[in-house]
Design an enzyme around this catalytic site. Structure first.
Site, PDB file in Angstrom:
ATOM      1  N   ARG A 180      61.289  26.939  14.280  1.00  0.00           N
ATOM      2  CA  ARG A 180      60.872  28.182  14.923  1.00  0.00           C
ATOM      3  C   ARG A 180      60.008  27.884  16.138  1.00  0.00           C
ATOM      4  NH1 ARG A 180      58.206  32.536  11.203  1.00  0.00           N
ATOM      5  NH2 ARG A 180      58.563  33.831  13.059  1.00  0.00           N
ATOM      6  N   CYS A 239      50.456  31.798  14.151  1.00  0.00           N
ATOM      7  CA  CYS A 239      51.719  31.610  13.430  1.00  0.00           C
ATOM      8  C   CYS A 239      52.637  32.727  13.898  1.00  0.00           C
ATOM      9  CB  CYS A 239      51.493  31.618  11.917  1.00  0.00           C
ATOM     10  SG  CYS A 239      50.658  33.101  11.308  1.00  0.00           S
TER      11      CYS A 239
END
Length: 283
Positions: A180, A239
């Protein structure tokens, strides 16, 4: 002495009947927001209360926010007061895994000035492995007047983050998985990639095969490789939406490297503004 980072199953077992301790179930599933609370209603650590990530541990989502913005301090204080958290209450947070969601509660309580909070090391699996039992009981506690005292400098907003990155005064650490971070996949948010200049320290790297946090010395070794010459005070953690980043902050604290900040909006907020740059790959 208060537990302020981790608590082991054996230590918690000796305090289940202690009115000065409060256990909070934080189980949650991003793909099924009702799953954690449903599981809690079926069975949980004896007497555990439940806090829902979306409803209790996050504020309302707006057109400019990330997926899990911080609650307003007054709203969060009301939640904590409803659970009966007093100045001397030892709070223990747990979830169904290594503690990503439990760490969110850990960070929020500390943000509002309550340090006597710890994450159950290894979560529910560690509790069961140690012979712990589950039931469906909920112990009533008298509500308290929890007074929010937000600590300045615990979090950083997007404009301040951009300015610090441009000035080179801050290291931004992204807790998302490497794929990611590199922008190869993006299963949740509409834009793939990362904040330019950020470095990657995936949350799973904080735990061992047993789901427990690694020993402090090993955590410190791994984190010093990521931080380089930066002091923790020069670090912010992010995050996807400000959840797993709290686990990185818990790991830093456990490693003796406390002092880093949270970027609560994280990637899901960063990409709300198309003027903010996006990087892909390892750079």
């Amino acid at each position: 002495m208060a537990f302020t980072t981790l608590v082991q199953a054996a230590d918690l077992a000796g305090h289940l009947d202690d009115p000065r301790w409060l256990v909070v179930d934080c189980r949650f599933d991003l793909a099924d927001p009702a799953a954690g609370e449903t599981a809690w209603r079926r069975a949980h650590l004896p007497g555990a209360a439940y806090l829902h990530l979306d409803r209790d541990l996050s504020g309302p989502v707006t057109a400019r926010s990330g997926r899990h913005p911080l609650p307003a301090p007054a709203a969060l204080a009301a939640t904590f007061g409803r659970l009966g958290i007093a100045p001397g209450t030892q709070v223990v947070a747990y979830d169904g895994g290594p503690g990503y969601f439990a760490a969110r509660l850990w960070w929020l309580l500390r943000w509002l000035g309550h340090d006597a909070v710890a994450v159950l090391d290894g979560g529910l699996p560690a509790w069961l492995a140690a012979g712990g039992t589950l039931d469906a009981s909920v112990r009533g506690r008298a509500a308290t007047d929890f007074v929010a005292a937000p600590r300045a400098g615990q979090a950083i907003d997007a404009p301040s983050l951009q300015a610090a990155l441009a000035a080179g005064t801050l290291l931004l650490v992204d807790a998302r998985n490497a794929e990611r971070f590199r922008g190869e996949v993006e299963p949740i948010d509409p834009v793939a990639g990362h904040v330019p200049g950020a470095v990657n320290h995936p949350g799973p790297g904080n735990v061992g095969a047993d789901g427990r946090l690694l020993p402090p010395a090993e955590l410190a070794r791994r984190w010093r490789e990521t931080l380089g010459a930066r002091r923790p005070a020069e670090v912010a953690c992010m995050c996807g939406s400000g959840i797993t980043a709290c686990h990185n902050l818990l790991a830093l604290e456990s490693a003796g490297l406390g002092g880093a900040r949270l970027y609560p909006g994280s990637w899901s907020e960063w990409i709300r503004d198309p003027a903010r740059p996006v990087a892909r790959g390892t750079g």
